[in-house]
Design an enzyme around this catalytic site. Structure first.
Site, short mmCIF file in Angstrom:
data_model
loop_
_atom_site.label_atom_id
_atom_site.label_comp_id
_atom_site.label_asym_id
_atom_site.label_seq_id
_atom_site.Cartn_x
_atom_site.Cartn_y
_atom_site.Cartn_z
N GLY A 8 24.11 -13.70 -3.62
CA GLY A 8 25.15 -14.09 -4.66
C GLY A 8 26.60 -13.73 -4.17
O GLY A 8 27.59 -13.49 -4.84
N ALA A 9 26.73 -14.22 -2.84
CA ALA A 9 28.00 -13.96 -2.03
C ALA A 9 29.10 -14.59 -2.61
O ALA A 9 30.30 -14.16 -2.16
CB ALA A 9 27.76 -14.16 -0.59
N GLY A 11 30.13 -14.79 -5.69
CA GLY A 11 30.36 -14.49 -6.99
C GLY A 11 31.58 -13.54 -6.79
O GLY A 11 31.78 -13.20 -5.57
N THR A 12 31.93 -13.00 -7.78
CA THR A 12 33.11 -12.04 -7.73
C THR A 12 32.73 -10.72 -7.08
O THR A 12 33.64 -10.32 -6.09
CB THR A 12 33.61 -11.52 -9.16
OG1 THR A 12 33.91 -12.88 -9.93
CG2 THR A 12 34.78 -10.58 -8.99
N GLY A 14 29.93 -10.30 -4.90
CA GLY A 14 29.32 -10.35 -3.76
C GLY A 14 30.49 -10.66 -2.94
O GLY A 14 30.64 -10.03 -1.70
N ASP A 34 24.05 -18.02 -1.41
CA ASP A 34 24.28 -18.21 -2.87
C ASP A 34 23.52 -19.59 -3.21
O ASP A 34 22.84 -20.03 -2.42
CB ASP A 34 25.84 -18.41 -3.34
CG ASP A 34 26.14 -18.00 -4.76
OD1 ASP A 34 25.88 -18.71 -5.61
OD2 ASP A 34 26.72 -16.86 -5.04
N ARG A 83 28.27 -10.30 -17.41
CA ARG A 83 28.58 -9.95 -19.01
C ARG A 83 29.90 -10.88 -19.28
O ARG A 83 30.69 -11.00 -18.64
CB ARG A 83 28.80 -8.60 -19.37
CG ARG A 83 27.72 -7.99 -19.43
CD ARG A 83 27.62 -6.51 -20.12
NE ARG A 83 28.58 -5.43 -19.40
CZ ARG A 83 29.05 -4.46 -19.90
NH1 ARG A 83 28.89 -4.11 -21.27
NH2 ARG A 83 29.95 -3.88 -19.18
N HIS A 176 22.94 3.12 -15.99
CA HIS A 176 24.15 2.47 -15.74
C HIS A 176 24.53 1.52 -17.05
O HIS A 176 24.20 0.52 -17.21
CB HIS A 176 23.95 1.45 -14.55
CG HIS A 176 25.66 0.53 -14.51
ND1 HIS A 176 26.63 1.28 -14.33
CD2 HIS A 176 25.62 -0.64 -14.37
CE1 HIS A 176 27.60 0.06 -14.17
NE2 HIS A 176 27.00 -1.12 -13.98
P1 NAD Z 1 29.49 -13.97 -10.68
O1 NAD Z 1 29.11 -14.81 -11.84
O2 NAD Z 1 30.88 -13.97 -10.36
O3 NAD Z 1 28.61 -14.29 -9.29
C1 NAD Z 1 27.14 -14.34 -9.51
C2 NAD Z 1 26.77 -15.17 -8.35
O4 NAD Z 1 25.49 -15.23 -8.18
C3 NAD Z 1 27.15 -16.57 -8.41
O5 NAD Z 1 28.26 -16.82 -7.45
C4 NAD Z 1 26.22 -17.39 -8.65
O6 NAD Z 1 26.23 -18.76 -8.10
C5 NAD Z 1 25.03 -16.54 -7.72
N1 NAD Z 1 23.64 -16.76 -8.07
C6 NAD Z 1 23.24 -17.13 -9.44
N2 NAD Z 1 21.87 -17.37 -9.24
C7 NAD Z 1 21.62 -17.15 -7.86
C8 NAD Z 1 20.40 -17.39 -7.38
N3 NAD Z 1 19.29 -17.69 -7.62
N4 NAD Z 1 20.55 -17.18 -5.86
C9 NAD Z 1 21.54 -16.77 -5.15
N5 NAD Z 1 22.89 -16.72 -6.08
C10 NAD Z 1 22.70 -16.89 -7.52
O7 NAD Z 1 29.14 -12.57 -11.32
P2 NAD Z 1 29.72 -11.28 -10.72
O8 NAD Z 1 30.66 -10.61 -11.82
O9 NAD Z 1 29.69 -11.06 -9.44
O10 NAD Z 1 28.44 -10.13 -11.14
C11 NAD Z 1 27.14 -10.37 -10.59
C12 NAD Z 1 26.05 -9.35 -11.10
O11 NAD Z 1 26.62 -8.07 -10.82
C13 NAD Z 1 26.17 -9.48 -12.67
O12 NAD Z 1 24.82 -9.26 -13.23
C14 NAD Z 1 26.95 -8.27 -13.20
O13 NAD Z 1 26.62 -7.71 -14.36
C15 NAD Z 1 26.62 -7.32 -12.18
N6 NAD Z 1 27.39 -6.12 -11.87
C16 NAD Z 1 26.84 -5.09 -11.72
C17 NAD Z 1 27.61 -3.73 -11.41
C18 NAD Z 1 27.04 -2.59 -11.10
O14 NAD Z 1 27.58 -1.61 -11.09
N7 NAD Z 1 25.78 -2.41 -10.94
C19 NAD Z 1 29.07 -3.87 -11.40
C20 NAD Z 1 29.65 -5.22 -11.72
C21 NAD Z 1 28.80 -6.28 -11.89
#
Ligand code: NAD
Length: 304
Positions: A8-9, A11-12, A14, A34, A83, A176
């Site tokens: 998920g690297a 993403g924001t 990652g 990703d 979310r 969480h």
């Molecule tokens: P984002 O949409 O910016 O990034 C998610 C990434 O996952 C995207 O780049 C997407 O292409 C990738 N992805 C989707 N399906 C995939 C797959 N099958 N294989 C590989 N990559 C895949 O979202 P974000 O803001 O980075 O948040 C990511 C997750 O982390 C969300 O579920 C969010 O709710 C969660 N989150 C958790 C915490 C925590 O404290 N646990 C904090 C912030 C965000």
């Protein structure tokens, strides 16, 4: 040699965590994975990160596929739907469980002895799911969330008490999410005596904490630096084997009177992941709230 893979690297969370880890120069290799449609973007993130390192870090960052994750020591999963304003973490459960299924299957083709850190929400449910659908020891199946919740608690207290946040040791246990449990009985301040709060003050603090992530999402679309820094604390403690205590989600086996649920409890982190769960002496209302948090998670687990 230490190898960390981030799924998920692009993403924001990652990409921010990847940068945060790389600049600290404590690992040899970081693999960014990703989805194929984000390949070019992920390559760019890796190259840009490498350009940030050249004066002070020899960490090598590259974009790869699952075969490149082979023999990772730690795999941080930030892949999945985040979310949107108005959504709860549980709203993401089904979609993110399906995403996680395919990721774990792909990872297991190339890795058998690794520590997983699930960040994807709803993190406690998904961490339990990953544990129960595999054969890995619970010590190496960890969820991230409590460190961030506790950072928000520290910051909130620092504002209220006019103290620097680093002078405050305070933790959130449990889910969480909405049933998180601020542990007022264990707050430690370095310079003054332990503060006391009225029930109304505690309720106001909890209510502000529950809304803190959504406040940031509404303002800047995603939480970023908070999770990125928290993940760094978690991963660096494992790599440095430094016995730090952080609240992390782990499947319980009788600790705190709870079993078959993953939620945030204080754990010592080390080279195998979780070394030990620390059982604090909670107040009766905190223990009760932790029990309620576990019950909420158990009923939601059936929705997966
Ligand atoms: P984002 O949409 O910016 O990034 C998610 C990434 O996952 C995207 O780049 C997407 O292409 C990738 N992805 C989707 N399906 C995939 C797959 N099958 N294989 C590989 N990559 C895949 O979202 P974000 O803001 O980075 O948040 C990511 C997750 O982390 C969300 O579920 C969010 O709710 C969660 N989150 C958790 C915490 C925590 O404290 N646990 C904090 C912030 C965000």
């Amino acid at each position: 040699m230490t190898k960390v893979s981030i799924i998920g690297a692009a993403g924001t969370v990652g990409s921010s965590f990847g940068y945060h880890l790389a600049v600290q120069s404590i690992v040899t290799e970081i693999v960014y994975v990703d989805i194929p449609s984000k390949h070019s973007f992920t390559v760019g993130q890796a190259e840009d990160t490498n350009h940030a390192l050249a004066y002070h870090s020899d960490t090598e960052v590259f974009c790869g596929d699952y075969s490149d994750t082979e023999n990772s020591d730690i795999i941080v999963i930030t892949a999945g739907k985040p979310r949107q304003p108005g959504q709860t973490r549980i709203d993401l459960a089904t979609d993110n469980k399906n995403i996680l299924d395919s990721i774990i299957n792909s990872l297991l083709e190339y890795n058998d002895d690794f520590i997983s850190i699930i960040t994807t929400n709803p993190v406690d449910l998904l961490n339990r799911y990953v544990f129960e659908s595999g054969n890995r020891p619970r010590e190496s199946v960890l969820g991230f969330g409590g460190i961030l919740d506790s950072a928000r608690f520290r910051y909130t207290l620092s504002q209220k008490l006019s103290l620097p946040p680093t002078a405050i040791d305070a933790a959130i246990l449990g889910e969480h999410g909405d049933s998180q449990v601020p542990i007022f009985s264990q707050i430690k301040l370095s310079e003054t005596t332990t503060p006391t709060f009225s029930p109304d003050e505690m309720e106001a603090i909890l209510s502000s904490l529950k809304e803190s992530a959504m406040r940031v999402i509404e303002q800047k679309k995603a939480t970023q630096w908070g999770p990125s820094a928290g993940l760094y604390h978690m991963v660096s403690s494992i790599i440095e084997d430094n016995n730090h205590t952080y609240p992390c989600s782990v499947v319980l086996d009788g600790e705190y009177g709870l079993s078959n649920v993953s939620l945030g409890v204080p754990i010592h982190l080390g080279s195998n992941g979780m070394k030990e769960i620390i059982e604090w002496d909670l107040s009766p209302s905190e223990q009760n709230a932790l029990q309620k948090s576990a019950e909420k998670l158990n009923s939601e687990y059936n929705l997966l």
